[in-house]
Design an enzyme around this catalytic site. Structure first.
Site, PDB file in Angstrom:
ATOM      1  N   ASP A  11      -4.327  -2.625   3.291  1.00  0.00           N
ATOM      2  CA  ASP A  11      -4.900  -1.446   2.910  1.00  0.00           C
ATOM      3  C   ASP A  11      -5.083  -1.708   1.589  1.00  0.00           C
ATOM      4  O   ASP A  11      -4.473  -0.802   0.661  1.00  0.00           O
ATOM      5  CB  ASP A  11      -3.924  -0.318   3.492  1.00  0.00           C
ATOM      6  CG  ASP A  11      -2.673  -0.397   2.503  1.00  0.00           C
ATOM      7  OD1 ASP A  11      -2.230  -1.732   2.007  1.00  0.00           O
ATOM      8  OD2 ASP A  11      -1.911   0.501   2.336  1.00  0.00           O
ATOM      9  N   ASN A 159      10.487   3.838  -2.628  1.00  0.00           N
ATOM     10  CA  ASN A 159       9.531   4.273  -3.646  1.00  0.00           C
ATOM     11  C   ASN A 159       8.870   5.329  -3.447  1.00  0.00           C
ATOM     12  O   ASN A 159       8.180   5.764  -4.022  1.00  0.00           O
ATOM     13  CB  ASN A 159       8.658   2.853  -3.963  1.00  0.00           C
ATOM     14  CG  ASN A 159       7.965   2.433  -3.043  1.00  0.00           C
ATOM     15  OD1 ASN A 159       7.746   3.137  -1.788  1.00  0.00           O
ATOM     16  ND2 ASN A 159       7.192   1.558  -3.179  1.00  0.00           N
ATOM     17  N   HIS A 238       3.895  -6.264  -5.116  1.00  0.00           N
ATOM     18  CA  HIS A 238       4.573  -6.137  -3.863  1.00  0.00           C
ATOM     19  C   HIS A 238       3.755  -7.313  -2.975  1.00  0.00           C
ATOM     20  O   HIS A 238       4.490  -8.330  -2.378  1.00  0.00           O
ATOM     21  CB  HIS A 238       4.354  -4.918  -3.193  1.00  0.00           C
ATOM     22  CG  HIS A 238       5.147  -3.941  -4.119  1.00  0.00           C
ATOM     23  ND1 HIS A 238       6.670  -3.817  -4.441  1.00  0.00           N
ATOM     24  CD2 HIS A 238       4.486  -2.679  -4.827  1.00  0.00           C
ATOM     25  CE1 HIS A 238       6.683  -2.691  -5.218  1.00  0.00           C
ATOM     26  NE2 HIS A 238       5.563  -2.245  -5.578  1.00  0.00           N
ATOM     27  N   ASP A 239       2.433  -6.886  -2.482  1.00  0.00           N
ATOM     28  CA  ASP A 239       1.918  -7.536  -1.267  1.00  0.00           C
ATOM     29  C   ASP A 239       1.782  -9.094  -1.615  1.00  0.00           C
ATOM     30  O   ASP A 239       1.559  -9.861  -0.551  1.00  0.00           O
ATOM     31  CB  ASP A 239       0.589  -6.730  -1.011  1.00  0.00           C
ATOM     32  CG  ASP A 239       0.783  -5.432  -0.522  1.00  0.00           C
ATOM     33  OD1 ASP A 239       1.738  -5.227   0.143  1.00  0.00           O
ATOM     34  OD2 ASP A 239      -0.236  -4.732  -0.596  1.00  0.00           O
TER      35      ASP A 239
HETATM   36  C1  BDR Z   1       3.369  -0.972  -0.710  1.00  0.00           C
HETATM   37  O1  BDR Z   1       2.783   0.257  -0.857  1.00  0.00           O
HETATM   38  C2  BDR Z   1       1.526   0.226  -1.199  1.00  0.00           C
HETATM   39  O2  BDR Z   1       1.347   1.185  -1.976  1.00  0.00           O
HETATM   40  C3  BDR Z   1       1.202  -1.204  -1.578  1.00  0.00           C
HETATM   41  O3  BDR Z   1       0.193  -1.661  -1.554  1.00  0.00           O
HETATM   42  C4  BDR Z   1       2.389  -2.035  -0.991  1.00  0.00           C
HETATM   43  O4  BDR Z   1       1.865  -2.723   0.159  1.00  0.00           O
HETATM   44  C5  BDR Z   1       4.494  -1.102  -1.778  1.00  0.00           C
HETATM   45  O5  BDR Z   1       5.518  -0.132  -1.426  1.00  0.00           O
HETATM   46 CA    CA Z   2      -0.596  -2.637   0.619  1.00  0.00          CA
END
Ligand code: BDR
Ligand code: CA
Length: 322
Positions: A11, A159, A238-239
């Site tokens: 995404d 988060n 993260h990704d």
């Molecule tokens: C995840 O949430 C999205 O906002 C980022 O792309 C990542 O996949 C981190 O919590």
């Molecule tokens: Ca993501």
């Protein structure tokens, strides 16, 4: 050299874009398809971003397919406050000239895995809506995927809420389906990804990538900062960690656990309740990252793309005879 085949469900999204860049740049990964889902921003934007990145970075033979706009149950949630309204922060890429394939993401996922059982690593770095729909339509993808890796969840903290990470919170029902499907979910969660931070020194190394670093990587990797975090040192990619796991699992220390997704709690909806003592684990949970080796690997893969882009630029720039 053993090349690993990867299908990326995403995404984009700042860190999704950086993950796509890694999947394209690592010559030991073969990106077979990109599927999009509504998440960080609306599906229309995540799909457009994937198409723009595909043309800018030059992986135009890889199909991009649009999937679900939002969860089947519950309201659609986004993270535009983190990724910007368009999804890529301040980055503006040329509009795409090539369209997505005229096949739903769910069918691309099923067909790709069916055609190459045991060969394709399925990596999901957005809400798990497409994956849950694919499982409902064809449960055998569980057997066909070489591995299934997500960025999502956490065993300590959230988060988006105190308990929930965004990708799980955005579609807890889908996440519950995916964890219960009978395959091993590699849950690359916040506890791991918050070790992969774009510190000042990493930012400097990104800038050394030349135009790719200056125009794409650094703007994506430094757009967001959390004004409420007194210990802020930089964005987490993260990704990128989920793609890196497929390529180099040896950089990750993992533990098996049983993960259940809370779908209905007043304070805990979207929480990934993780039991490291379970006798019936359904997940492999990376808990520690070799941070130095991770960045060496990621930046070397990005450098490969930087070299390709500069070669392409030289070819398209008329050379004057001396
Ligand atoms: C995840 O949430 C999205 O906002 C980022 O792309 C990542 O996949 C981190 O919590
Ligand atoms: Ca993501």
């Amino acid at each position: 050299m053993t090349v690993k085949r990867v299908l990326l469900d995403c995404d984009p999204g700042l860190d999704d874009a950086l993950a796509l860049l890694l999947a394209h740049g690592d010559t030991e990964l073969d990106l077979v398809a990109v599927t999009t889902v509504g998440g960080n921003v609306a599906l229309e934007n995540t799909t457009r971003n994937a198409l723009q990145l595909r043309e800018y970075l030059g992986f135009t033979t890889v199909p991009v397919a649009a999937g679900a706009a939002g969860p089947a149950k519950g309201e659609a949630r986004n993270a535009a406050h983190v990724h910007g309204d368009g999804g890529l922060g301040d980055v503006e890429l040329p509009l795409p000239t090539l369209a997505p394939v005229d096949v739903h993401a769910v069918d691309i996922i099923i067909d790709a895995l069916r055609a190459a059982p045991g060969e394709i690593h399925l990596v999901a770095i957005g809400p798990l809506t497409n994956i849950a729909l694919a499982l409902a339509k064809e449960p055998r993808i569980v057997e066909w995927a070489a591995s299934f890796v997500i960025m999502g969840g956490s065993y300590t903290r959230g988060n988006t809420t105190p308990a929930a990470e965004f990708n799980i919170y955005a579609d807890p029902e889908a996440a519950a389906t995916v964890f219960a499907a009978g395959w091993e979910v590699v849950m690359v969660g916040l506890d791991l990804t918050l070790q992969a931070l774009v510190t000042d020194s990493i930012r400097e190394r990104m800038l050394q990538l030349g135009p790719l670093g200056r125009d794409l990587v650094v703007p994506l990797a430094t757009y967001w900062s959390d004004p409420e975090d007194p210990d802020w040192v930089g964005q987490a990619v993260h990704d990128v960690c989920a793609v890196a796991y497929v390529a180099h699992p040896e950089l990750f220390t993992c533990a098996r656990a049983r993960v259940e997704v809370e779908t209905a709690g007043t304070f805990t909806a979207g929480m990934t309740v993780t039991d490291f003592r379970s006798n019936t684990p359904n997940s492999l949970v990376p808990i520690a990252l070799d941070v130095e080796a991770f960045w060496d690997y990621v930046l070397e893969s990005y450098a490969t793309v930087a070299r390709q882009l500069s070669a392409r630029h030289q070819l398209s720039t008329p050379q004057l005879d001396g």
